[in-house]
Design a protein around this motif. Structure first.
Motif, PDB file in Angstrom:
ATOM      1  N   ALA A 273      43.648  34.787  46.514  1.00 38.62           N
ATOM      2  CA  ALA A 273      42.342  34.136  46.384  1.00 38.62           C
ATOM      3  C   ALA A 273      41.685  34.506  45.056  1.00 38.62           C
ATOM      4  O   ALA A 273      41.064  33.661  44.408  1.00 38.62           O
ATOM      5  N   ASP A 274      41.821  35.763  44.637  1.00 36.26           N
ATOM      6  CA  ASP A 274      41.264  36.187  43.349  1.00 36.26           C
ATOM      7  C   ASP A 274      41.902  35.437  42.189  1.00 36.26           C
ATOM      8  O   ASP A 274      41.216  35.010  41.259  1.00 36.26           O
TER       9      ASP A 274
ATOM     10  N   ARG B 147      43.282  32.481  42.323  1.00 39.12           N
ATOM     11  CA  ARG B 147      42.839  31.095  42.416  1.00 39.12           C
ATOM     12  C   ARG B 147      41.421  30.956  41.870  1.00 39.12           C
ATOM     13  O   ARG B 147      41.123  30.013  41.121  1.00 39.12           O
ATOM     14  N   ASN B 148      40.551  31.893  42.204  1.00 39.84           N
ATOM     15  CA  ASN B 148      39.174  31.846  41.711  1.00 39.84           C
ATOM     16  C   ASN B 148      39.108  32.025  40.201  1.00 39.84           C
ATOM     17  O   ASN B 148      38.305  31.370  39.529  1.00 39.84           O
ATOM     18  N   ASN B 149      39.939  32.899  39.652  1.00 41.17           N
ATOM     19  CA  ASN B 149      39.961  33.095  38.198  1.00 41.17           C
ATOM     20  C   ASN B 149      40.406  31.834  37.475  1.00 41.17           C
ATOM     21  O   ASN B 149      39.875  31.503  36.420  1.00 41.17           O
TER      22      ASN B 149
ATOM     23  N   ILE C 276      37.431  29.455  37.507  1.00 42.55           N
ATOM     24  CA  ILE C 276      36.398  29.889  36.554  1.00 42.55           C
ATOM     25  C   ILE C 276      36.799  29.535  35.134  1.00 42.55           C
ATOM     26  O   ILE C 276      35.992  29.037  34.338  1.00 42.55           O
TER      27      ILE C 276
END
Length: 65
Positions: free
Chosen positions: A51-52, A54-56, A59
């Protein structure tokens, strides 16, 4: 990778570069009762890591525009 996290939780941490966490997980995993929490911990950690990443990516994509 999820199957590795279930059957060999300490290997999952080790492959992702978390050496101290891997050792702690191995100590927990040595006992039969500790195997289940170690496996759950490894799977949740793997999902959070995905998830981290994917979020990066999201962003970075937003900042480019």
């Amino acid at each position: 990778m999820t199957l590795i996290a279930i059957f060999f939780p300490f290997v999952s941490f080790f492959l992702r570069g978390r050496i101290l966490t891997s050792i702690l997980c191995l100590i927990l995993q040595i006992t039969l009762i500790g195997w289940i929490p170690a496996a759950i911990w490894a799977v949740i950690s793997l999902q959070n890591s995905r998830a981290d990443k994917r979020n990066n990516k999201l962003i970075k994509a937003i900042k480019v525009k």
